[in-house]
Design a protein around this motif. Structure first.
Motif, PDB file in Angstrom:
ATOM      1  N   HIS A   1       2.421   9.555  -5.982  1.00  0.00           N
ATOM      2  CA  HIS A   1       2.522  10.702  -5.128  1.00  0.00           C
ATOM      3  C   HIS A   1       3.762  11.183  -4.807  1.00  0.00           C
ATOM      4  CE1 HIS A   1      -2.000  11.064  -5.510  1.00  0.00           C
ATOM      5  NE2 HIS A   1      -2.101   9.609  -4.957  1.00  0.00           N
ATOM      6  N   GLU A   2       4.247  12.389  -4.823  1.00  0.00           N
ATOM      7  CA  GLU A   2       5.501  12.807  -4.241  1.00  0.00           C
ATOM      8  C   GLU A   2       5.361  12.885  -2.619  1.00  0.00           C
ATOM      9  OE1 GLU A   2       9.290  14.061  -3.853  1.00  0.00           O
ATOM     10  OE2 GLU A   2       8.174  13.264  -5.609  1.00  0.00           O
ATOM     11  N   LYS A   3       4.084  13.278  -2.192  1.00  0.00           N
ATOM     12  CA  LYS A   3       4.023  13.043  -0.727  1.00  0.00           C
ATOM     13  C   LYS A   3       2.684  12.363  -0.456  1.00  0.00           C
ATOM     14  CE  LYS A   3       6.734  16.756   0.772  1.00  0.00           C
ATOM     15  NZ  LYS A   3       7.378  16.537   1.947  1.00  0.00           N
ATOM     16  N   VAL A   4       3.096  11.520   0.762  1.00  0.00           N
ATOM     17  CA  VAL A   4       1.818  10.656   1.023  1.00  0.00           C
ATOM     18  C   VAL A   4       1.423  10.841   2.650  1.00  0.00           C
ATOM     19  CG1 VAL A   4       1.442   8.199   1.300  1.00  0.00           C
ATOM     20  CG2 VAL A   4       2.497   9.113  -0.608  1.00  0.00           C
ATOM     21  N   ARG A   5       0.255  10.668   2.711  1.00  0.00           N
ATOM     22  CA  ARG A   5      -0.398  10.583   4.438  1.00  0.00           C
ATOM     23  C   ARG A   5      -0.784   9.423   4.689  1.00  0.00           C
ATOM     24  NH1 ARG A   5      -4.114  15.973   3.200  1.00  0.00           N
ATOM     25  NH2 ARG A   5      -2.787  17.390   2.288  1.00  0.00           N
ATOM     26  N   LEU A   6      -0.599   9.314   6.090  1.00  0.00           N
ATOM     27  CA  LEU A   6      -1.019   7.987   6.754  1.00  0.00           C
ATOM     28  C   LEU A   6      -1.991   8.165   7.716  1.00  0.00           C
ATOM     29  CD1 LEU A   6      -0.275   4.921   7.446  1.00  0.00           C
ATOM     30  CD2 LEU A   6       1.247   6.134   9.097  1.00  0.00           C
ATOM     31  N   TYR A   7      -3.276   7.374   7.625  1.00  0.00           N
ATOM     32  CA  TYR A   7      -4.119   7.316   8.618  1.00  0.00           C
ATOM     33  C   TYR A   7      -4.066   6.094   9.290  1.00  0.00           C
ATOM     34  CZ  TYR A   7      -9.110   7.150  10.296  1.00  0.00           C
ATOM     35  OH  TYR A   7     -10.382   6.906  11.060  1.00  0.00           O
ATOM     36  N   TYR A   8      -3.765   5.840  10.550  1.00  0.00           N
ATOM     37  CA  TYR A   8      -3.444   4.701  11.178  1.00  0.00           C
ATOM     38  C   TYR A   8      -4.374   4.677  12.540  1.00  0.00           C
ATOM     39  CZ  TYR A   8       0.004   0.772  12.400  1.00  0.00           C
ATOM     40  OH  TYR A   8       0.375  -0.280  12.515  1.00  0.00           O
ATOM     41  N   LYS A   9      -5.258   3.782  12.430  1.00  0.00           N
ATOM     42  CA  LYS A   9      -6.144   3.640  13.439  1.00  0.00           C
ATOM     43  C   LYS A   9      -5.801   2.269  14.226  1.00  0.00           C
ATOM     44  CE  LYS A   9     -11.046   2.593  14.586  1.00  0.00           C
ATOM     45  NZ  LYS A   9     -12.155   2.179  14.137  1.00  0.00           N
TER      46      LYS A   9
ATOM     47  N   ALA B   1       0.957  -1.196  -0.037  1.00  0.00           N
ATOM     48  CA  ALA B   1       0.037  -0.153   0.022  1.00  0.00           C
ATOM     49  C   ALA B   1       1.054   1.343   0.013  1.00  0.00           C
ATOM     50  CB  ALA B   1      -0.979  -0.071   1.328  1.00  0.00           C
ATOM     51  N   VAL B   2       1.770   1.212   0.905  1.00  0.00           N
ATOM     52  CA  VAL B   2       2.968   2.481   0.957  1.00  0.00           C
ATOM     53  C   VAL B   2       3.504   2.786  -0.553  1.00  0.00           C
ATOM     54  CG1 VAL B   2       4.918   3.354   1.952  1.00  0.00           C
ATOM     55  CG2 VAL B   2       2.921   2.401   3.420  1.00  0.00           C
ATOM     56  N   GLU B   3       3.953   1.592  -0.904  1.00  0.00           N
ATOM     57  CA  GLU B   3       4.999   1.445  -2.322  1.00  0.00           C
ATOM     58  C   GLU B   3       3.974   2.125  -3.498  1.00  0.00           C
ATOM     59  OE1 GLU B   3       8.046   1.609  -2.403  1.00  0.00           O
ATOM     60  OE2 GLU B   3       8.343   1.186  -0.495  1.00  0.00           O
ATOM     61  N   ARG B   4       2.592   1.582  -3.388  1.00  0.00           N
ATOM     62  CA  ARG B   4       1.672   1.910  -4.408  1.00  0.00           C
ATOM     63  C   ARG B   4       1.278   3.651  -4.285  1.00  0.00           C
ATOM     64  NH1 ARG B   4      -1.339  -1.940  -3.732  1.00  0.00           N
ATOM     65  NH2 ARG B   4      -2.515  -1.280  -1.999  1.00  0.00           N
ATOM     66  N   ALA B   5       1.256   4.132  -2.952  1.00  0.00           N
ATOM     67  CA  ALA B   5       1.093   5.598  -2.986  1.00  0.00           C
ATOM     68  C   ALA B   5       2.131   6.186  -3.406  1.00  0.00           C
ATOM     69  CB  ALA B   5       0.619   5.664  -1.423  1.00  0.00           C
ATOM     70  N   PHE B   6       3.459   5.937  -2.852  1.00  0.00           N
ATOM     71  CA  PHE B   6       4.555   6.628  -3.424  1.00  0.00           C
ATOM     72  C   PHE B   6       4.910   6.473  -4.792  1.00  0.00           C
ATOM     73  CE2 PHE B   6       5.879   6.836   1.146  1.00  0.00           C
ATOM     74  CZ  PHE B   6       5.642   8.223   1.396  1.00  0.00           C
ATOM     75  N   ASN B   7       4.427   5.666  -5.496  1.00  0.00           N
ATOM     76  CA  ASN B   7       4.673   5.461  -6.849  1.00  0.00           C
ATOM     77  C   ASN B   7       3.598   6.508  -7.681  1.00  0.00           C
ATOM     78  OD1 ASN B   7       6.777   3.686  -6.900  1.00  0.00           O
ATOM     79  ND2 ASN B   7       5.150   2.107  -7.063  1.00  0.00           N
TER      80      ASN B   7
END
Length: 121
Positions: free
Chosen positions: A41-49, A33-39
């Protein structure tokens, strides 16, 4: 166990953790999920419940978490941690300033506020 949450913008990796978090959780859910988002977008946000049933994170998951976080250290834009687990709240509040991203901590009751903040443009 970690699961990917749906219906967030593509620049937000939204996760929910309950029970024991394992290295396998990171390898199968978090890292892709993180790698997909960084591929995308230049900047990524995290919502961690982190739910009240959270019992901990094994050493393999901790290492994977460190690698994922540090591998993109300056590309995190915002991080929202949503939990009622006191030691996690206090840890994030104590050490959040070390992150180059904006870090906010919310209670479970404030999850909607966290979602609005993490999704805001």
């Amino acid at each position: 166990m970690i699961e990917l949450l749906k219906d967030f913008p593509s620049n937000v990796v939204a996760l929910s953790a309950d029970g024991q978090v394992s290295r396998e959780d990171y390898q199968k859910v978090v890292v892709p999920a993180v790698e997909r988002a960084f591929n995308q977008h230049e900047k990524v946000r995290l919502y961690y419940k982190i739910g009240k049933d959270f019992t901990g994170i094994d050493i393999g998951a901790m290492w994977a978490d460190t690698k994922v976080g540090m591998g993109h250290f300056f590309r995190w834009e915002r991080i929202a941690v949503i939990t009622d687990v006191d030691w996690i709240k206090h840890s994030v509040m104590a050490f959040g300033f070390l992150m180059p991203a904006q870090v906010n901590v919310y209670s479970i009751a404030e999850a909607d506020d966290a979602r609005k903040w993490i999704s805001a443009t």
